[in-house]
Design an enzyme around this catalytic site. Sequence first.
Site, mmCIF file in Angstrom:
data_model
loop_
_atom_site.group_PDB
_atom_site.id
_atom_site.type_symbol
_atom_site.label_atom_id
_atom_site.label_comp_id
_atom_site.label_asym_id
_atom_site.label_seq_id
_atom_site.Cartn_x
_atom_site.Cartn_y
_atom_site.Cartn_z
ATOM 1 N N GLY A 89 35.768 -3.449 31.333
ATOM 2 C CA GLY A 89 36.270 -2.450 30.408
ATOM 3 C C GLY A 89 36.220 -1.035 30.947
ATOM 4 O O GLY A 89 35.823 -0.783 32.081
ATOM 5 N N ASP A 248 37.020 -8.729 29.489
ATOM 6 C CA ASP A 248 36.451 -10.009 29.895
ATOM 7 C C ASP A 248 35.347 -10.490 28.960
ATOM 8 O O ASP A 248 35.183 -11.699 28.754
ATOM 9 C CB ASP A 248 35.956 -9.970 31.345
ATOM 10 C CG ASP A 248 35.015 -8.815 31.660
ATOM 11 O OD1 ASP A 248 34.576 -8.107 30.734
ATOM 12 O OD2 ASP A 248 34.741 -8.605 32.864
ATOM 13 N N THR A 249 34.612 -9.573 28.343
ATOM 14 C CA THR A 249 33.573 -9.982 27.396
ATOM 15 C C THR A 249 34.189 -10.679 26.195
ATOM 16 O O THR A 249 33.693 -11.717 25.732
ATOM 17 C CB THR A 249 32.751 -8.765 26.935
ATOM 18 O OG1 THR A 249 32.186 -8.122 28.078
ATOM 19 C CG2 THR A 249 31.647 -9.176 25.988
#
Length: 492
Positions: A89, A248-249
């Site tokens: 992020g 991605d989290t």
Amino acid sequence: MAAPTAPRAYAAVDLGASSGRVVLGARRGAAWEFEEVHRFTNEVVDTHRGDAWDLERLFAETLTGLARAVARCAARGEQLAGIGVDSWGVDWVLRAPDGEIELPGRSYRGAPDPAPAIAARGLSGVSSAEAFAVTGVPDQAINTALRLADEAGQRTFSGEQLLFIPDLWLFWLTGVVGTDPTIASTSQLFAAHAGAFSAPLAAAHGLAGFRLPPVAPVASLVGALAPELRERIGAATEVPVYRVAGHDTAAAFAFAEPVAGGATEALISSGTWSLVGGALPEPVTTPEAAALGFTNERGASGTLLLRNLTGLWMLQECLREWGAGTQERDALLAEVESAPFDARTFDTSAPELLHAGDMEARVRRLCAAAGRPLAESRASVVHAIIDSLAVAYAAGVDAFARLSGASVDRIRIVGGGSRNARLCRLTAELARLPVLAGPTEASAIGNVALQALASGEVAHAQDVFAAIDPAHTRHFQYPNTDQARDAEEPQQ
């Protein structure tokens, strides 16, 4: 009679702050199977603009991986039915009004002191508390908003448009400009309750003349892969490109069902960064959440209430400094696996751990300050890092439970740290909860799951995670606390 349709496979482009990968996922029978077809390194490079990422090289590596995915599909009689992209992020590039991308893309590792930008925003009447109440994101040096405010103090924007890293990939792949709520929510410019960019906050950060991208839903079609790229990767037919959870989290936690009260599973993403918390239906933007260091990020559904910690980056940097390869890394982890827990741990969210270089010395200084002087061995450093991360994980789970009002009955650890048996075991012991560890490549799996959802192949992203081979997960049960105790002497 129509020809039978070839089985479908999806390519997940999963970009991390230390490596990237292209993973091919497909349903074979009742199970979903995943194969990494290409992995490549990523690291911060020193440029005329400061610490940056070599995005052009990373994109070239992405195309190499997609070509290998096409070849693998052909060998198996499958069709590449989709491409999705997720990344870390906060980082971004700017797209000039003429369409050119301003490169290199700067890295959060070189984030400036945020204090001047925070003070300047305060002059416009927006305090740190008010910014958190709107975005659910606390002031941090790495925040997109504060770094853009710093840039705005050095230049005049004239129509430049923000693209986060996965948005840049989708633009390069399709020519379409946009973003999704998950990656946008990392910026501290996205209104947590409204689910849209906040124009007043952008103005407070001095972003006049600056364009924010349109926001499209998670699990939606972006468009077709550009013909010249389709030819370059060897695809014989049109390839859809999907907007998955760009952060991605959020991709890693695509299986999580937001729960309001009642029993729930705490979530830990253990990679270069560690994020500890859980999934909720709505953001928690209270002063208490801010004081406890939590951030609200959009998930594939609902909100992810997470505490952001420096994670395995500490170990990765030490291994890099030592020139340690896989064999030495594994030997060090094996050496500390059964060592007694030492409660004299350091703060893994300490600001001095953010930047690259000289990591061993910084860890040693923090340990000394915590009353844990380390022996000369490298294993003593590894021991301290793992113990400290486990303490931070357990504390984060407890804080999440208090903030959310949920009753946590299990912890799920995904990412690279799910392979670290000591870290997972200590987390179970310290949190006094069972831990389910895995899958390791959860971001790539979530990426594929959301493509399959967008294409109509599955009804829920959770269906893909539920159909993975159980061998990809391990269980660490509580009670098993005999090793989670204070040590009288420094270890190693």
